[in-house]
Design an enzyme around this catalytic site. Sequence first.
Site: not given
Length: 458
Positions: A13, A39, A113-114, A257
Site C-alpha cells: 500500500c 494501491g 503499509n506492511g 517492480y
Amino acid sequence: MSDLNYKSWNEECAVVGVYNIQDASNIAYYSLFAMQHRGQEASGISTSDNKKLFITKNKGLVTEVFNKEILCNLKGNNAIGHNRYATAGEDSSADAQPVFANYDLGQVAIVHNGNITNAKEIKDELIKEGAIFQSHMDTEVLIHLIAKSKQQTLTDRLKETIPKLKGAFCFIILSRTKMFVIRDRNAFRPLSLGEITNKDGTKGYIVASETCAFDLVGATHIRDVEAGEMLVFDKQKIQSHIIMQEDPYPCVFEYVYFARPDSKVFGRLVYDIRKSMGMELAKENPVDADIVIPVPDSGVAAALGYSKQSGIPFELGIIRNHYVGRTFIEPTQEIRELKVRLKLNPIKEIIKDKKIIVIDDSIVRGTTSKQIVKILRDCGAKEIHMKISSPPTISPCYYGVDTPTKSELISANMSNDEVCKYIGANSLSFLSLEGLKNSIGDGNYKFCQACFDGKYIV
C-alpha cells in the site's frame, strides 16, 4: 496489512502523513494521487484541526473517493492518508484505511503499509481477553494494544506496544494534536521524510512511502525514516526515538517492480537501479537480435540499460494503455488474461520479421509473458528472446506484498527450460542474484530477497 483469516496474500500500500501544512487534506490527496500505483482498491484521508479528527474513506481510486467538497470538509493542518491494494477475492469495503477509534486518551487514526506476521497470535489473545474486532486488518491489532496499555501518554503507549509486533510495518498515527511515524526494525517497506515551506514562511513536514509524492507537492526530501525509529511531530517540532533494535533488510522488489522510477527508495533513484539491472542482464545473457523492446512500464529503464550495454537498438514495440491496472494481483485468472490484452498493444510495423529481445521486470505466474509472446508472434516476429531483469520469483512474500502462493509461482514449479516452453519464447533468461546485487551496488544495505531465494528474515 493482512487478512487475518489467511484466505489470501497480503497488500502493498501507500501511506502519507502531513503535519503543520496549510490545506493538509489537499497535500495528502495529491500525495496519494502520486502513489496511486501502490494501491487501487480503496483510499482514505483523516485530518486534525487540533481539536477533533475528521475522516473520509471508501473503495475506489483517489479521484473517485475525493472531490473538492469532501476535501474542504477535512479540516486542519495535519493529515494522514492511505491507498490500499485489494486482497484477492475479499470484499474490502470494511478494510479501507485510515482506521479510526475513540479511546481513553481521545481520538486516534492510523494508516499502515506492511504485514504484522504475529498479528493472528496477538489477536487471538486479545479476543480471549474480551476484545472485539471489526475488520480483517492486522492494523486493528495495534488499536487494541494502544487502548489496553496503562501508560499515560500515546508516545509511551507506542514505545511499549510497537516492539511487540513482528514483520513489516510503516505506521502513521494521527491524534488531535500530534502525528507519529513508525518504521519496523527491518525497514522492509520504504518511508521518507520531507519538508514544505508554508506561504507564511513556517515549516511543515510530510512523510510518504515514495519521494515521487514530494515532487508533486513541492516538498524537499530530507531523509528516510530509520529502521526501528519513531518520529513524533508536535508543535512544529520533530522528536526522534529509536524504539526497536535496528536490523535493516529493505525489500529489493521495490527496485524491481513496485516503486515509481522517479522515486528515491532506500537512498537510491529507482530509475538508475533498473537501468543498471538491464546492463547487468546484457552482460550475463547476450544474444544476437535486431531490437530491444520493453514490456511497459517497469521494463523500460532495464531495456534502455540492456540496449546501451549490448549496442542493440531500443524500440517501443509495445504500447501500454495506462487506464488498465496491474495484472498479477487481480482476483481471477479470467480477468488477468483479459487485462493483458487490454493493457498491451504491439506496433506491428516495428515487430514484423525482427529478432526481438523483450525485457520485463519479473515473471510471476507466466500468464502475462505467455500472452506477450503470442501477440508478438501474431505480429510476425522472427525470434523472441525473453529477458527478465530480476531473478526467478520462487517464494511468496509475507511482508506486506500481495503475491501468489508458491504453487502459483511458475519458477517455483518449473525449470527455466520448462518456463520458456510454456511462454513460447525462443529463449528465456533471468538476472542472477549476483547481478542484482551488482546493479544496486550499495554495500550499506542488506536486502530482503526472500521472493528470490526463499530465505525469510522474520
